[in-house]
Motif scaffolding. Structure first.
Motif: not given
Ligand SMILES: Nc1ncnc2c1ncn2[C@@H]1O[C@H](COP(=O)(O)OP(=O)(O)OP(=O)(O)O)[C@@H](O)[C@H]1O
Ligand SMILES: [Mg+2]
Lengths: 256, 318
Positions: A12, A15, A17, A37-43, A83, A197
């Motif tokens: 993303l 970077r 992910i 947080n930020g580990c990539g679950k949403t991704t 989310q 979470h």
């Molecule tokens: N559109 C984007 N462009 C660049 N980086 C992104 C984008 N969306 C998310 N990221 C980065 O990708 C990484 C993973 O994001 P993601 O949303 O998958 O995390 P998450 O595990 O769902 O976190 P949370 O628990 O906070 O929801 C994070 O470091 C975030 O900063």
């Protein structure tokens, strides 16, 4: 294996992910995704829904590549609760939930009896049947979250992806939604993948758990095999004790 | 019930528009004139009817285009007059006028050129058209076009500048059957197409992820709808000049009338009524001054919008 992820790489904004993640999620079960947080679950969830371009690897649902499914077909197979979703201004709850039916509508035809019933059922499932006429903007945060969940339910797909479905909800409603997720699997045979979470809720309501850290899989399997002092330390850098919930025989995480 | 009220309002306003002018017609005279046919009654058939049709069509086109932009870009401020298309059209029209050409062709060309510019700037490889970028680039494009327009006007001679200013206010003075025909020929296919795509707009309003999860091919639909709406807006501006506020106000007004969510027929109706009313005001309130309708659209549209917004706030919808 119904959802099958092989060597998945997603970037993303330039970077990387998800860095070569492989994971199989069985059909008809409730799987939980946990991790900091930020580990990539949403991704990961958005990738399974076919919403992100893959840098490498593959994702298939019932032996079909998600990337190759047609948009309309995919919408009848996979539903996702994002989310952070925002309702258009002025929209009523029932109208929002009705949007979930759109993959099932025929072009230029109004909603059928069956569609309207599905909307009513979805509203009742989340306990909002009496608020259908309210504007979404005039709901509390928790009610709004339930309205979105109702929209996903109205879509009535065999694979349901929920990104933190319990945020904003009070304790009883959290339990209600998680029970509902279980019912989707036990009564309707749906496959549910949700980001949670709360580790203890994940342990109690998921058949299996996948633990993520920095875009990689740390552990995966039944709750009691994943929720160990070692994995939790690895994931969160946190020490804890693991008890056993006496009523459900599931692990109970007690942070130190 | 509501539809009936709106239909009666439409009939009354249209009738009033046909009857009003330096020569007021009684309802009976109006009816006789309409019945007599184009060969007999030039005032109605040759002057007022085409003007009314022009007003209705241009208003409907502007309203529709504004509503489509607002829901495509998920922004109640995003209408062709805010994101630079109208300004591009104005620049093109005045450039063309000063060069001795036709305002209409210039306006259309300018509007589409502005559209292409905004489109090209806000297109990203990863996400396709990104709404927020588009609004920002659109505002910048609009400001650039307005600056260019000011340069053109200050450098032109007095007479030419006067002519340009008259066009810029937006007006239906002297619009006849050819103008009405052009406006209608543009409005009909694009309007029908956009209205048919209402369901796609419905989903796009939920956000990119949900729109796609609900089966919308966003990479195809969003550019297509944006281009169609821009094409329509540029065409309407080419016919009547930049009637201020119509495209901007029609969408929110229609939402106020409807159930929330894009109400395209409602927006077209609101736009048509706004322009018709403004043109009526232009002819009735100060007939000798021949103030342009564009002046009145702003004067009428702004309070109307304020009323709609206030009502919705008091109903807890905003
Ligand atoms: N559109 C984007 N462009 C660049 N980086 C992104 C984008 N969306 C998310 N990221 C980065 O990708 C990484 C993973 O994001 P993601 O949303 O998958 O995390 P998450 O595990 O769902 O976190 P949370 O628990 O906070 O929801 C994070 O470091 C975030 O900063
Ligand atoms: Mg997340």
């Amino acid at each position: 294996m119904s959802v099958s992820i092989e060597n998945l790489k997603v970037s993303l904004g330039g970077r990387s992910i998800l860095k070569g993640l492989s994971l199989d999620l069985p059909g008809g079960e409730v799987s939980g995704l946990i991790g900091p947080n930020g580990c990539g679950k949403t991704t990961l969830l958005r990738s399974i829904a076919g919403l992100l371009p893959l840098q490498g690897g593959s994702i298939s649902w019932r032996h079909r590549q998600v990337a190759q499914m047609k948009a309309g077909e995919r919408a009848r197979q996979i539903a996702i609760l994002p989310q952070s979703a925002q309702a258009p201004e002025g929209m009523k709850v029932a109208d929002l939930v009705a949007r979930g039916r759109s993959p099932h509508l025929r072009p230029f035809r109004p909603m059928s009896r069956a569609d309207r019933d599905a909307v009513q059922r979805a509203l009742a499932d989340v306990g909002l049947e009496h608020l259908g006429d309210r504007p979404v903007a005039a709901l509390s945060g928790g009610q709004r979250q339930r309205a979105w969940i109702a929209m996903v339910l109205a879509q009535d797909t065999p694979l349901v992806l929920l990104d933190e479905p319990t945020t904003f909800l009070d304790l009883p409603h959290q339990v209600d939604i998680l029970r509902l997720a279980r019912r989707l699997s036990t009564e309707h045979g749906k496959t549910v993948v949700m980001v949670l979470h709360d580790l203890n809720f994940a342990a109690r309501f998921c058949d299996r758990i996948a633990a993520l850290k920095e875009g990689q899989l740390v552990a995966e399997g039944a709750p009691e095999t994943v929720l160990t002092q070692q994995t939790i330390g690895q994931m969160f850098g946190m020490t804890c004790r693991i008890l056993s919930d006496p009523r459900h025989n599931t692990p109970f995480v007690l942070p130190d | 019930m509501r539809a009936a009220v709106l239909f009666v309002a439409f009939l009354v306003l249209t009738g009033l528009s046909l009857a009003a002018g330096r020569n007021w017609l009684t309802p009976i005279a109006l009816w006789q004139g309409l019945a007599a046919g184009p060969a007999e009654d030039f005032l109605i058939w040759g002057l007022r009817l085409p003007r009314v049709i022009c007003a209705l069509t241009v208003g409907a086109g502007l309203g529709l285009s504004g509503a489509v932009f607002q829901s495509l870009l998920r922004n109640p401020l995003a209408s062709p007059d805010v994101i630079g298309i109208t300004q591009g059209a104005a620049f093109g029209a005045v450039a063309s006028l000063l060069a001795g050409g036709a305002a209409m062709a210039g306006a259309w060309g300018g509007g589409l050129l502005a559209m292409c510019m905004i489109f090209g700037l806000s297109l990203t490889r990863q996400q396709g058209i990104e709404p927020r970028r588009m609004v920002l680039y659109g505002i910048a494009t609009g400001i650039t076009a307005s600056a260019g327009l000011n340069i053109l006007i200050t450098r032109a001679g007095d007479a030419a500048a006067g002519q340009a200013m008259a066009w810029l206010a937006g007006s239906l003075n002297g619009r006849g059957w050819p103008d009405a025909a052009i406006a209608f020929a543009l409005f009909l296919p694009i309007g029908v197409g956009l209205t048919a795509a209402s369901r796609v707009l419905d989903r796009i309003e939920l956000g990119d992820d949900l729109a796609r999860a609900l089966g919308t091919r966003l990479a195809l639909w969003r550019p297509l709808l944006i281009l169609a709406a821009a094409f329509l807006a540029a065409g309407m501006v080419a016919v009547a000049g930049p009637l201020a506020f119509v495209a901007f106000a029609a969408g929110p007004i229609a939402r106020g009338l409807g159930r929330g969510g894009p109400n395209l027929p409602g927006a077209a109706f609101a736009g048509a009524m706004l322009v018709l009313l403004a043109d009526l005001a232009a002819r009735v309130l100060a007939p000798s001054a021949l103030l342009p309708a564009g002046l009145y659209t702003a004067v009428l549209g702004a309070p109307w919008l304020i009323w709609v917004v206030t009502r919705r706030i008091s109903h807890g919808q905003l």
